[in-house]
Design a protein around this motif. Structure first.
Motif, PDB file in Angstrom:
ATOM      1  N   LEU A 107       0.711  -0.971  -0.063  1.00  0.00           N
ATOM      2  CA  LEU A 107      -0.175  -0.009   0.236  1.00  0.00           C
ATOM      3  C   LEU A 107       0.912   1.123   0.289  1.00  0.00           C
ATOM      4  O   LEU A 107       0.415   2.087  -0.511  1.00  0.00           O
ATOM      5  N   VAL A 108       1.874   1.442   0.964  1.00  0.00           N
ATOM      6  CA  VAL A 108       2.521   2.284   1.029  1.00  0.00           C
ATOM      7  C   VAL A 108       4.042   1.921   0.857  1.00  0.00           C
ATOM      8  O   VAL A 108       4.347   0.962   2.107  1.00  0.00           O
ATOM      9  N   THR A 109       5.215   2.993   0.433  1.00  0.00           N
ATOM     10  CA  THR A 109       6.511   2.278  -0.090  1.00  0.00           C
ATOM     11  C   THR A 109       7.652   3.367   0.945  1.00  0.00           C
ATOM     12  O   THR A 109       6.749   4.130   1.031  1.00  0.00           O
ATOM     13  N   ASP A 119       2.009   3.651  -2.744  1.00  0.00           N
ATOM     14  CA  ASP A 119       2.611   3.026  -3.527  1.00  0.00           C
ATOM     15  C   ASP A 119       0.807   1.463  -4.517  1.00  0.00           C
ATOM     16  O   ASP A 119       0.350   2.640  -5.440  1.00  0.00           O
ATOM     17  N   LEU A 120       0.245   0.803  -3.954  1.00  0.00           N
ATOM     18  CA  LEU A 120      -0.995   0.401  -3.799  1.00  0.00           C
ATOM     19  C   LEU A 120      -2.363   1.758  -3.237  1.00  0.00           C
ATOM     20  O   LEU A 120      -2.882   1.510  -4.045  1.00  0.00           O
ATOM     21  N   ALA A 121      -1.866   2.287  -2.651  1.00  0.00           N
ATOM     22  CA  ALA A 121      -2.465   3.485  -1.849  1.00  0.00           C
ATOM     23  C   ALA A 121      -2.061   4.341  -3.077  1.00  0.00           C
ATOM     24  O   ALA A 121      -0.948   4.367  -2.496  1.00  0.00           O
ATOM     25  N   GLU A 122      -2.879   5.368  -3.607  1.00  0.00           N
ATOM     26  CA  GLU A 122      -2.864   6.898  -4.258  1.00  0.00           C
ATOM     27  C   GLU A 122      -2.768   7.938  -2.958  1.00  0.00           C
ATOM     28  O   GLU A 122      -2.422   8.729  -3.203  1.00  0.00           O
ATOM     29  N   SER A 219       1.770  -2.816   4.644  1.00  0.00           N
ATOM     30  CA  SER A 219       2.756  -3.490   3.900  1.00  0.00           C
ATOM     31  C   SER A 219       1.542  -4.545   2.288  1.00  0.00           C
ATOM     32  O   SER A 219       0.890  -3.544   2.077  1.00  0.00           O
ATOM     33  N   GLU A 220       2.563  -5.322   1.937  1.00  0.00           N
ATOM     34  CA  GLU A 220       1.603  -6.028   1.035  1.00  0.00           C
ATOM     35  C   GLU A 220      -0.096  -6.434   0.966  1.00  0.00           C
ATOM     36  O   GLU A 220      -0.417  -7.023   2.576  1.00  0.00           O
ATOM     37  N   TYR A 272      -0.410  -2.283 -11.951  1.00  0.00           N
ATOM     38  CA  TYR A 272      -0.737  -0.675 -11.995  1.00  0.00           C
ATOM     39  C   TYR A 272       0.022   0.019 -12.958  1.00  0.00           C
ATOM     40  O   TYR A 272      -0.733   1.270 -13.058  1.00  0.00           O
ATOM     41  N   LYS A 273       1.389  -0.234 -12.801  1.00  0.00           N
ATOM     42  CA  LYS A 273       2.582   0.744 -13.060  1.00  0.00           C
ATOM     43  C   LYS A 273       3.010   0.385 -14.731  1.00  0.00           C
ATOM     44  O   LYS A 273       3.196   1.246 -15.236  1.00  0.00           O
TER      45      LYS A 273
END
Length: 575
Positions: A107-109, A119-122, A219-220, A272-273
Motif C-alpha cells: 500500500l505504501v512504500t 504505492d497501491l494506495a494512491e 505493507s503487501e 498498475y504501473k
C-alpha cells in the motif's frame, strides 16, 4: 522460531531485493569477496571510503559474452536458493522475500530518504489525534489473475495477521489496532478498528499513536478471494499449500520455481504501473562461482564486497557497469541465550573484547565496511556513537573479565566454571567471509581460553534449520533493509531472541514508537543503543559497503538506500 533474515515488516523484506541484506558468511551479505589480510587494528566507524565513489560505465559492450548478447527479453540475477515460501508474511528466509518482492506490491512504500510514498494506495489521511488512518486505493490496481484489488482484500490481510495461529515474522501487534487483541483471543468475530468504507477506501483505528503504523499497515496486500477462500479462524496452515502458486499484484508473476537451480518470472500485464519493460526475469540459484557467472554472461547482475581488489578486477571487465552501494543493514552474531554460559553478560562482553572484529570485517575486506556496535546503520538518522563502547580488540581485557567472573583456565587451557567448559559452537554458511571468520576467531578465542567449534553449511536454509533446533551457541546473520530505527530493534522485544527479556528495552522501544517527533525519538534510541551495547544480547559485527556489477546493456537501473533496486526493476530494459 523464524529466520533472522526476516524483518518485522514485509515492506522491509520486500524491498530487500537482490542480495543486499540477507544472511550469509560471517555476519555479512552473500557477496563475493577478494582476498585480504587479517591484521589486528583499532575500531573503525563510520563506513570507510570506497575506491568506487561514483557509478562506473562499461567501456566496451562489444566484448559482452555471446551468452548474454543472445538474451533479448530476459535478465538473470544471482540469488541464494529460497525455500519456496513466497507468500508475504510467511517467508522462511529473506531470500523468499527477494522473490516475493517481484510478485507483490504494498500500500505504501518509501522514497530515497526513507519517507512514506504511495504505492497501491494512491493517498491516505491521518486523523488529528494520530489514531485513524484512511487509505484510498488506486482504481487501476489488480491482482495477477486480473481480479480487482479492493478494501476487502486489505481488511482480510490485516485480519489474518491477527489470527491466533499466525506464526510468521510480521508484527502487526506493534501498531495496536483497536480490537486486534480481542480478535486474536477469540473474543470477537471481527476487528473493531478496521472499517471498509467503500471498495476503494478503508480505515483503521489504533489504540494509541505509533510512529511506524503507516508503513506497518501499508505493507503487501493478499487477495481475499485466493488466500482467504479456505480461511477459518485459528487455522492458517492451508496457506502453505498456496506458497508455490502465488497470486500477487507486483510487476512480475511466478512462472516456475526449480529448487537449487532458478526462479523464473514473467511480466505481469495487470501491474498498475504498466507491464515491466523486460518480459522475463530469472533468479539463478544454482551454486557456483559468482565471478565465473558474471564473466561468462550467465548472470547479468550481482554484488561484491567493495574491496579495492574487487573493484580493480571488475573495472577490467569492459562490459560491466559498476554502482557503489551502502545498504541500511547491520551484521551480528546471534547468541543462544538459552545456554547457561551465554546468559552471563560478562561472558558476552569478554567474547566481544576477545574477537578481532576489525581484522575480520574491515581489514579482510580492504576497508569496505566498519565494525558495528549498535543495531542501526550509519545512514540512519538515529545512528550515534555517543556513550557507545567500541569494544576495541583487547584480549587482556577479555581475560580479566572472565577471571573476575569465575571462569578459570583448566590444564588444557579452556576455561571452566561449575564443571562446565566455556565452549562456543559456531554456525556459518560456506563463503570466503566465513573462512576468514573461523581462522581469526579460532586464534582469538584460544587466547582467552574459549573452546571454538565451527560448523559450516553449504546453504543458508540448512543453517536456519540448525539454529531452529537450538543446537548452537553462535550463529552468523545480517539484517534485511532497515527503514525505521525500530526495525533493527524488533528482535530484542518480540521474543525472537529466546532467553532475552528485558522490560526496560521493551519500555524504551514502545516509547520510541509513541511519538512521531524525530528529536524525541533520537533521544529514546540513544538510550536504547547504550543499553543494548552494554548488555550485548547479540554481538554486533559489521556494516558493509558493496558494489553492484551488471551487464552494461541494462538500462533504467537505479538504487535506493532503503529499497535497493526494487523500485527501478520494472523499468529495466536491455538496450
Amino acid at each position: 522460531m523464524r529466520s533472522k533474515a526476516i524483518s518485522w515488516a514485509s515492506l522491509v523484506i520486500s524491498s530487500t531485493l537482490l542480495l543486499s541484506a540477507c544472511s550469509g558468511g560471517a555476519g555479512t551479505e552473500t557477496t563475493s569477496s577478494g582476498n585480504g589480510t587479517t591484521n589486528s587494528g583499532t575500531q573503525a566507524t563510520p563506513v570507510a571510503a570506497s575506491a568506487l565513489d561514483a557509478p562506473f560505465q562499461a567501456t566496451d559492450l562489444n566484448q559482452l559474452p555471446d551468452t548474454a548478447k543472445k538474451r533479448s527479453d530476459t535478465i538473470i540475477v544471482g540469488l541464494t536458493d529460497p525455500s519456496g515460501a513466497f507468500t508475504p508474511y510467511f517467508h522462511q528466509s529473506g531470500y523468499d522475500g527477494n522473490v516475493a518482492s517481484l510478485l507483490f506490491a504494498s500500500l505504501v512504500t518509501v522514497d530515497e530518504k526513507g519517507l512514506p510514498v504511495p504505492d497501491l494506495a494512491e493517498s491516505w489521511d491521518v486523523s488529528d489525534d494520530q489514531l485513524t488512518y484512511t487509505f484510498h486505493l488506486r482504481q487501476d490496481s489488480k491482482f495477477s489473475d486480473g481480479s480487482p484489488l479492493t478494501a476487502d482484500d486489505v481488511a482480510f490481510t490485516w485480519t489474518i495477521l491477527h489470527d491466533k495461529s499466525y506464526d510468521g515474522g510480521f508484527d502487526i501487534f506493534s501498531s495496536q489496532v483497536k480490537g486486534g487483541k480481542a480478535y486474536t483471543e477469540g473474543k470477537a468475530d471481527h476487528i473493531e478498528g478496521i472499517k471498509v468504507i467503500d471498495p476503494l477506501t478503508i480505515s483503521v483505528t489504533l489504540e494509541k499513536p505509533n510512529a511506524t503504523a503507516l508503513l506497518t499497515l501499508g505493507s503487501e496486500v493478499l487477495s481475499k478471494a485466493y488466500y482467504g477462500k479456505d480461511y477459518q479462524f485459528g487455522k492458517l496452515d492451508y496457506i502453505k499449500n498456496l506458497h508455490s502458486n502465488p497470486v500477487g499484484n507486483g510487476p512480475y508473476k511466478l512462472e516456475k520455481f526449480i529448487p537449487g537451480q532458478e526462479v523464473r518470472f514473467v511480466a505481469n500485464e495487470y501491474y498498475y504501473k504498466g507491464k515491466p519493460k523486460t518480459e522475463h526475469f530469472i533468479y539463478k540459484t544454482s551454486e557456483g562461482d559468482t565471478w565465473q557467472f558474471i564473466e561468462t554472461g550467465e548472470i547479468d547482475f550481482t554484488s561484491f564486497t567493495a574491496t579495492q581488489e574487487n573493484i580493480d578486477k571488475l573495472k577490467n571487465i569492459p562490459y560491466l557497469n559498476l554502482l557503489p552501494y551502502t545498504p541500511s543493514t547491520y551484521g551480528y552474531l546471534q547468541l543462544n541465550l538459552e545456554h547457561e554460559q551465554l546468559q552471563e553478560k560478562e561472558v558476552r562482553q569478554a567474547i566481544t573484547y576477545g574477537l578481532d572484529r576489525q581484522s575480520i570485517y574491515v581489514d579482510a575486506n580492504q576497508g569496505a565496511g566498519a565494525v558495528a556496535n549498535i543495531p542501526a546503520s550509519p545512514i540512519s538518522w538515529s545512528y550515534t556513537e555517543e556513550g557507545i563502547n567500541p569494544y576495541a580488540y583487547d584480549p587482556d581485557k577479555a581475560n580479566q573479565i572472565l577471571d573476575e567472573a569465575g571462569w578459570a583456565k583448566g590444564t588444557d587451557g579452556i576455561r571452566e566454571k561449575n564443571g562446565k567448559k566455556l565452549s562456543l559452537h559456531f554456525l556459518g554458511t560456506k563463503s570466503p567471509a566465513t573462512d576468514i571468520f573461523i581462522a581469526v576467531a579460532k586464534e582469538n578465542f584460544e587466547a582467552i581460553g574459549v573452546e571454538f567449534q565451527p560448523e559450516v553449511f553449504a546453504d543458508f536454509n540448512s543453517l536456519v534449520s540448525k539454529v531452529e533446533s537450538g543446537d548452537y551457541d553462535v550463529a552468523s546473520f545480517s539484517t534485511p533493509m532497515l527503514t525505521d530505527p525500530s526495525d533493527g530493534l524488533q528482535q530484542f522485544v518480540d521474543g525472537e531472541l529466546k532467553g532475552y527479556d528485558n522490560p526496560k528495552v521493551k519500555e524504551l522501544y514502545n516509547k520510541g514508537l509513541a511519538t512521531t517527533d524525530i528529536e524525541e525519538r533520537k533521544a529514546v534510541y540513544q538510550e536504547l543503543y547504550q543499553l543494548l551495547n552494554d548488555e550485548l544480547p547479540v554481538i554486533f559485527t559489521s556494516y558493509k559497503k558493496t558494489v553492484y556489477a551488471y551487464n552494461g546493456r541494462i538500462d533504467g537501473l537505479s538504487v535506493s538506500p532503503y529499497r535497493g533496486i526494487a523500485t527501478s526493476l520494472p523499468e529495466w530494459s536491455l538496450k
